[in-house]
Design an enzyme around this catalytic site. Sequence first.
Site, PDB file in Angstrom:
ATOM      1  N   ASP A   1      -9.390  -3.946  -5.515  1.00 62.17           N
ATOM      2  CA  ASP A   1      -9.025  -3.138  -4.992  1.00 62.17           C
ATOM      3  C   ASP A   1      -9.939  -1.996  -4.087  1.00 62.17           C
ATOM      4  O   ASP A   1     -10.198  -1.395  -5.317  1.00 62.17           O
ATOM      5  CB  ASP A   1      -8.020  -3.017  -4.667  1.00 62.17           C
TER       6      ASP A   1
ATOM      7  N   HIS B   1      -8.112  -5.341  -1.429  1.00 64.58           N
ATOM      8  CA  HIS B   1      -6.792  -4.802  -0.808  1.00 64.58           C
ATOM      9  C   HIS B   1      -6.062  -5.539   0.521  1.00 64.58           C
ATOM     10  O   HIS B   1      -4.430  -6.099   0.220  1.00 64.58           O
ATOM     11  CB  HIS B   1      -6.774  -3.657  -0.104  1.00 64.58           C
TER      12      HIS B   1
ATOM     13  N   SER C   1       0.995  -1.564  -0.096  1.00 69.73           N
ATOM     14  CA  SER C   1       0.170   0.380  -0.283  1.00 69.73           C
ATOM     15  C   SER C   1       0.714   1.172   0.380  1.00 69.73           C
ATOM     16  O   SER C   1       1.448   1.438  -0.466  1.00 69.73           O
ATOM     17  CB  SER C   1      -0.931  -0.009   1.131  1.00 69.73           C
TER      18      SER C   1
END
Length: 715
Positions: free
Chosen positions: A652, A687, A567
């Site tokens: 995501d 995610h 991320s």
Amino acid sequence: MKKILPGLLLLSAALSCTNKNEKMEPYKWPDAKAPIADIKPFTRILHGDTVVDNYYWMIDYFKKGPDSTKVVDYLSAENKYLDTMMSGSKAFREDLFKELKGRIKEKDESVPVFNNGYYYYSKTEDGKQYYKYCRKKGDLNAKEEVLLDVDEMAKGHPYYSATGFSISPDNKLIAYGVDKVSRRQYTLYIKNLETGEIFKDQIDNTEGDAVWAADNKTLFYTSKNPVTLLSEKIKKHKLGTDAKQDVIVYEEKDKSNYIGAGKSKSGKYIFIYSSATLSDEIRMIDASKPDDAFKVFQPRMKDVKYDVVALDDKFLIVTNWNATNFRLMETPLNQTGRENWKEVIPNRKDVLLSGVDEFKDYIVLAERKNGLAQLRVRSLNGPEHYIDFGEPTYTARIGSNPDYNSKTVRYIYTSMTTPISTYDYDMVTKEKVLKKQQEIIGGYNKEDYVTERLFATAKDGTKIPISLVYKKGLKKDGTAPLLLYAYGSYGSSMDAGFSSNNLSLLNRGFVYAIAHIRGGQEMGRYWYDDGKLMKKMNTFTDFIDCGKFLIDQKFTGKGHLYAQGGSAGGLLMGAVINLAPDLWNGILAHVPFVDVVNTMLDESIPLTTNEFDEWGNPKDKEAYFYMKSYSPYENIDKKDYPNMLVTTGLHDSQVQYFEPAKWVAKLRATKTDKHLLLLKTDMDFGHGGASGRFDYLKDVSLNYAFLFSLEGITK
């Protein structure tokens, strides 16, 4: 227990094949042709700066544009290429998966938590991916009540997340959220725990949690924008009514703020939180009066954060108002404005006050000093003390303590050699009781491993903490492989904790290290301030300096240094390979935020507006050019890059799939080396990857097999 023996054998085999610095044969990669993405120039002109983006079209699946199918075809081709290149490690990956899974206690139970007359816990069973959420009334010997059987609920779904469990004050109902897509858009359900009936009151597109009013029939929840996924509204729902008619009790107008609802531990107050990176605003009502209008506790102030805790006779406030590292204030129940706040614990230059947990007779303060967590127990009558932990680098945090009247605080403790441990600490007698320690199936002896805490010197002279762990007997001669991890954003502190998965690295001769770089909050609020906005470059150079330090100290050497981040940590990976490409032999970049400028310019992309205080708004000229100077996608150049494995998820919600996809496509077309570049897209997940407690280990196995292949480790 099911299949314990294979786990034991695998762990034994792993222990026996530690790296003794012998010559390893490199993995023979198949001779396969990598996918080449189509080039379709798109021109961005801003602040007099012209940029041509050849892969902008990859946004079309997200935008439902004309090239939507072409995007899926490209991602599928990349997946096929990865499968081909990693085909020689297939058997090894299967063994790694069994090894990792073999350390997990399949039939297990969490430590029960007492709340409002019941003990609540979850339990897992042999071979099951999910869990059951249970309770017992009054006594742990009482009859078990299964509130939610998530194993059963998840059947037939590739992804399934149940969250936000909230019990009504009369203990008869449960509200919970379900996401079946991995986009963090939850549907709220209410279940009657006496009859088993699921009410028709289904509420879509929420954050997944709800707060009960004292009347047992009114719920407050957070509603999301279906496109941007911003938490925009707090709504009120009455049981038995149509959710489409739910009343909006608060709507956030500032798109840089996250909002949510919560309840004081005493149960007396319901709060609405509006929070940005640099400011907060809290509203409240009496929980017994759900139809009252919410009252502002203290209007938002520029660059002032604050949080509120309710005691019987006053409110406590943790705030950075005139206090960089935060201080503790108090105010009367009926006078909540800032002019009434009185200081209880002042700001300290060397100690960050990060939170407080309230009890009827005590408060427990979460602090950080010299990069380490501290728990400070303070009687409301005056005396106070710290809980002693006794290791050089560790993680300690306050656990679940919903019982306001308790004189025991539960906390969670772990280090890089100590499995996750749950303690109950008597705040009166100072006695601590270990309630549970994570059991590592197959055996684990912490004395076989060494953990250290070192400090690297950054280019500006700042000392950067590094936590590391390795197998005892490691030769510090520069030949050992080392995996360096960091995050470095949002003030999130990456503390040193235990991972049973890491044993598969350590037992094969790897060193595992965490760089506590600026952008986190390990060393205080200034540590965060020095790693965001116009100082973001410090995050990247800190990480590079940590890598160089570990080479200088002979923990590893060039050709054996690897880096991992996800991320915002994936942004870190993208930046450091542009700044110091020859330092790393391999990179693991998970769901990486790498197209910073384009994403921050598009307010239709989920979460963009919430991030302006973290990265800046590129509509501002100075912010634009600074962001452009480090954005990984913008700075790809004709040069050699390290071996890389990049992962993403088609659904995501935090970092959209097209960022890593574009990044990989541009790297393929630009880089001058023949090193490996692989992209894996989970077509069913988002995610966080797979939702089952075992499925995610397949991704871990892939990551490890990639690293091991680069080192010539084949078993």
